[in-house]
Design a protein around this motif. Structure first.
Motif, PDB file in Angstrom:
ATOM      1  N   VAL A   1     -58.165  25.606  30.455  1.00 59.96           N
ATOM      2  CA  VAL A   1     -58.893  24.550  29.745  1.00 59.96           C
ATOM      3  C   VAL A   1     -57.866  23.554  29.228  1.00 59.96           C
ATOM      4  CG1 VAL A   1     -60.461  23.985  27.861  1.00 59.96           C
ATOM      5  CG2 VAL A   1     -60.694  26.181  29.059  1.00 59.96           C
ATOM      6  N   ALA A   2     -57.987  22.292  29.633  1.00 60.08           N
ATOM      7  CA  ALA A   2     -57.047  21.249  29.216  1.00 60.08           C
ATOM      8  C   ALA A   2     -57.774  20.210  28.372  1.00 60.08           C
ATOM      9  CB  ALA A   2     -56.422  20.581  30.448  1.00 60.08           C
ATOM     10  N   ASP A   3     -56.999  19.522  27.516  1.00 62.19           N
ATOM     11  CA  ASP A   3     -57.610  18.500  26.660  1.00 62.19           C
ATOM     12  C   ASP A   3     -57.612  17.125  27.315  1.00 62.19           C
ATOM     13  OD1 ASP A   3     -54.966  17.869  26.555  1.00 62.19           O
ATOM     14  OD2 ASP A   3     -54.803  17.839  24.366  1.00 62.19           O
ATOM     15  N   ARG A   4     -57.187  17.072  28.577  1.00 67.96           N
ATOM     16  CA  ARG A   4     -57.211  15.834  29.360  1.00 67.96           C
ATOM     17  C   ARG A   4     -57.192  16.225  30.832  1.00 67.96           C
ATOM     18  NH1 ARG A   4     -52.178  13.359  26.694  1.00 67.96           N
ATOM     19  NH2 ARG A   4     -52.872  14.759  25.057  1.00 67.96           N
ATOM     20  N   GLN A   5     -57.153  15.273  31.731  1.00 65.52           N
ATOM     21  CA  GLN A   5     -57.134  15.610  33.151  1.00 65.52           C
ATOM     22  C   GLN A   5     -55.847  16.367  33.502  1.00 65.52           C
ATOM     23  OE1 GLN A   5     -58.405  12.674  36.041  1.00 65.52           O
ATOM     24  NE2 GLN A   5     -59.145  11.353  34.397  1.00 65.52           N
ATOM     25  N   VAL A   6     -55.992  17.372  34.337  1.00 64.69           N
ATOM     26  CA  VAL A   6     -54.847  18.197  34.724  1.00 64.69           C
ATOM     27  C   VAL A   6     -53.759  17.353  35.370  1.00 64.69           C
ATOM     28  CG1 VAL A   6     -54.106  20.063  36.254  1.00 64.69           C
ATOM     29  CG2 VAL A   6     -56.215  20.295  34.936  1.00 64.69           C
ATOM     30  N   LYS A   7     -54.150  16.360  36.178  1.00 65.08           N
ATOM     31  CA  LYS A   7     -53.152  15.540  36.861  1.00 65.08           C
ATOM     32  C   LYS A   7     -52.284  14.762  35.882  1.00 65.08           C
ATOM     33  CE  LYS A   7     -56.407  11.713  37.663  1.00 65.08           C
ATOM     34  NZ  LYS A   7     -57.132  10.938  38.708  1.00 65.08           N
ATOM     35  N   GLU A   8     -52.768  14.562  34.650  1.00 68.34           N
ATOM     36  CA  GLU A   8     -51.991  13.871  33.633  1.00 68.34           C
ATOM     37  C   GLU A   8     -51.043  14.818  32.901  1.00 68.34           C
ATOM     38  OE1 GLU A   8     -54.741  12.012  31.022  1.00 68.34           O
ATOM     39  OE2 GLU A   8     -55.612  10.717  32.547  1.00 68.34           O
ATOM     40  N   LEU A   9     -51.182  16.135  33.124  1.00 73.26           N
ATOM     41  CA  LEU A   9     -50.349  17.124  32.448  1.00 73.26           C
ATOM     42  C   LEU A   9     -49.232  17.653  33.336  1.00 73.26           C
ATOM     43  CD1 LEU A   9     -53.132  19.170  30.612  1.00 73.26           C
ATOM     44  CD2 LEU A   9     -51.507  17.599  29.574  1.00 73.26           C
ATOM     45  N   LEU A  10     -49.371  17.506  34.652  1.00 74.82           N
ATOM     46  CA  LEU A  10     -48.370  18.037  35.577  1.00 74.82           C
ATOM     47  C   LEU A  10     -47.292  17.005  35.862  1.00 74.82           C
ATOM     48  CD1 LEU A  10     -50.684  19.810  38.192  1.00 74.82           C
ATOM     49  CD2 LEU A  10     -49.485  20.839  36.268  1.00 74.82           C
ATOM     50  N   HIS A  11     -46.043  17.466  35.938  1.00 71.47           N
ATOM     51  CA  HIS A  11     -44.954  16.554  36.295  1.00 71.47           C
ATOM     52  C   HIS A  11     -45.201  16.044  37.710  1.00 71.47           C
ATOM     53  CE1 HIS A  11     -40.951  14.929  36.919  1.00 71.47           C
ATOM     54  NE2 HIS A  11     -40.751  15.063  35.624  1.00 71.47           N
ATOM     55  N   PRO A  12     -45.122  14.741  37.931  1.00 70.66           N
ATOM     56  CA  PRO A  12     -45.540  14.155  39.214  1.00 70.66           C
ATOM     57  C   PRO A  12     -44.588  14.394  40.378  1.00 70.66           C
ATOM     58  CG  PRO A  12     -44.665  12.447  37.788  1.00 70.66           C
ATOM     59  CD  PRO A  12     -44.712  13.703  36.960  1.00 70.66           C
ATOM     60  N   THR A  13     -43.389  14.927  40.134  1.00 68.75           N
ATOM     61  CA  THR A  13     -42.428  15.122  41.228  1.00 68.75           C
ATOM     62  C   THR A  13     -43.032  15.972  42.343  1.00 68.75           C
ATOM     63  OG1 THR A  13     -40.561  14.981  39.699  1.00 68.75           O
ATOM     64  CG2 THR A  13     -40.165  16.018  41.840  1.00 68.75           C
ATOM     65  N   GLY A  14     -43.105  15.409  43.543  1.00 73.07           N
ATOM     66  CA  GLY A  14     -43.620  16.131  44.696  1.00 73.07           C
ATOM     67  C   GLY A  14     -45.125  16.132  44.833  1.00 73.07           C
TER      68      GLY A  14
ATOM     69  N   GLU B   1     -48.479  22.712  47.660  1.00 76.44           N
ATOM     70  CA  GLU B   1     -48.055  23.796  48.548  1.00 76.44           C
ATOM     71  C   GLU B   1     -46.573  23.659  48.902  1.00 76.44           C
ATOM     72  OE1 GLU B   1     -49.532  25.885  52.719  1.00 76.44           O
ATOM     73  OE2 GLU B   1     -50.852  24.519  51.621  1.00 76.44           O
ATOM     74  N   THR B   2     -46.150  22.468  49.266  1.00 78.55           N
ATOM     75  CA  THR B   2     -44.741  22.236  49.592  1.00 78.55           C
ATOM     76  C   THR B   2     -43.868  22.403  48.365  1.00 78.55           C
ATOM     77  OG1 THR B   2     -45.362  20.691  51.346  1.00 78.55           O
ATOM     78  CG2 THR B   2     -43.115  20.551  50.511  1.00 78.55           C
ATOM     79  N   LEU B   3     -44.349  21.951  47.216  1.00 77.20           N
ATOM     80  CA  LEU B   3     -43.584  22.058  45.972  1.00 77.20           C
ATOM     81  C   LEU B   3     -43.353  23.516  45.600  1.00 77.20           C
ATOM     82  CD1 LEU B   3     -42.316  20.568  43.594  1.00 77.20           C
ATOM     83  CD2 LEU B   3     -44.558  20.533  42.491  1.00 77.20           C
ATOM     84  N   VAL B   4     -44.390  24.338  45.737  1.00 75.31           N
ATOM     85  CA  VAL B   4     -44.268  25.758  45.420  1.00 75.31           C
ATOM     86  C   VAL B   4     -43.302  26.442  46.386  1.00 75.31           C
ATOM     87  CG1 VAL B   4     -45.515  27.952  45.388  1.00 75.31           C
ATOM     88  CG2 VAL B   4     -46.514  25.943  44.290  1.00 75.31           C
ATOM     89  N   GLU B   5     -43.418  26.113  47.667  1.00 77.96           N
ATOM     90  CA  GLU B   5     -42.514  26.707  48.664  1.00 77.96           C
ATOM     91  C   GLU B   5     -41.061  26.326  48.384  1.00 77.96           C
ATOM     92  OE1 GLU B   5     -44.040  25.351  52.360  1.00 77.96           O
ATOM     93  OE2 GLU B   5     -45.700  26.790  52.418  1.00 77.96           O
ATOM     94  N   SER B   6     -40.837  25.084  47.991  1.00 75.11           N
ATOM     95  CA  SER B   6     -39.471  24.644  47.678  1.00 75.11           C
ATOM     96  C   SER B   6     -38.922  25.386  46.474  1.00 75.11           C
ATOM     97  CB  SER B   6     -39.462  23.133  47.405  1.00 75.11           C
ATOM     98  OG  SER B   6     -39.887  22.416  48.546  1.00 75.11           O
ATOM     99  N   TYR B   7     -39.772  25.603  45.461  1.00 73.41           N
ATOM    100  CA  TYR B   7     -39.324  26.333  44.274  1.00 73.41           C
ATOM    101  C   TYR B   7     -38.979  27.775  44.630  1.00 73.41           C
ATOM    102  CZ  TYR B   7     -39.506  28.842  39.870  1.00 73.41           C
ATOM    103  OH  TYR B   7     -39.216  29.677  38.817  1.00 73.41           O
TER     104      TYR B   7
END
Length: 244
Positions: A167-180, A230-236
């Protein structure tokens, strides 16, 4: 619930042993990682708030002198069902783990800007470590043993978690770091979701636990209208040591 667990009150020693097991698990380190080293004071899991004869509430907190005093909190609640008035012959105890992250609000409250020119956003690797630490804790042998002792059942009957609610207090896309990550045009808004656990996975096995975390992260990205997760997770995963 076992027979004795259905009627007896919680044992103070058992609750203290559960708190100790939680403090010795992977959970505190994963919670500290959410702050990326910004917090240097923490209070380990201990009873706080609504504790009763059949409810144990254990709380972990990061401490801050900013206007947001607890930027990271975790609450583990064990609820034993009341047998009086119940028509069920198979009483079930519930264990709920809540993680409350206010790091974005904490960063916004500081007079000095942590990241000049942009708002704080949660790096995906931090979320991966948090989810892995959370799952690793709920299958930790010491934690499972104490839950089994409280509920008077065999450790093999302590179920693995069924689902994760975000549960987020705003849109999830606004909480995630945009890299990748790239936003899909007109994808709509998402402020959270329900993430099911794959019952075919044994979360005690590191590789299968990692698979569950990666599935959740991919779902998080897609439901938020983002591609690239998916690519970001694989890279990590390629940057960290292989799991046993």
């Amino acid at each position: 619930m076992g027979e004795a667990g259905s009627w007896r009150p919680l044992s103070e020693r058992s609750v203290a042993a559960l708190a100790q097991a939680l403090n010795e698990s992977a959970f505190p380190a994963a919670l500290r990682g959410l702050g990326q080293g910004a917090f240097d004071q923490f209070i380990d899991f201990r009873p706080l708030g609504h504790n009763r004869s059949r409810t144990a509430r254990l709380v972990f907190q990061a401490i801050s002198h900013a206007p947001v005093p607890n930027p990271v909190e975790a609450v583990v609640t064990v609820n034993l069902p009341e047998i009086y008035g119940s028509t069920s012959t198979a009483l079930t105890a519930t264990v709920t783990i809540d993680v409350i992250a206010r790091v974005r609000r904490y960063a916004d409250s500081l007079e000095t800007v942590i990241m000049p020119g942009q708002e704080y956003r949660y790096p995906v690797p931090n979320l991966a470590d948090l989810l892995d630490g959370l799952l690793q804790t709920v299958v930790d042998s010491k934690v499972v043993t104490e839950i089994a002792r409280i509920t008077d059942i065999d450790t093999t009957l302590v179920a693995q978690p069924r689902e994760l609610h975000l549960v987020a207090d705003r849109q999830v896309k606004e909480l995630l770091h945009p890299t990748g990550l790239r936003e899909i045009p007109d994808a709509g808004a998402s402020a959270g979701g329900i993430f099911r656990t794959n019952p075919a996975l044994d979360l005690r096995v590191a590789a299968e636990r990692q698979e569950q975390v990666d599935d959740w992260l991919r779902q998080l990205g897609l439901d938020a209208g983002l591609t690239g997760m998916e690519t970001l997770v694989e890279s990590y995963r390629a940057t960290i040591a292989p799991t046993a």
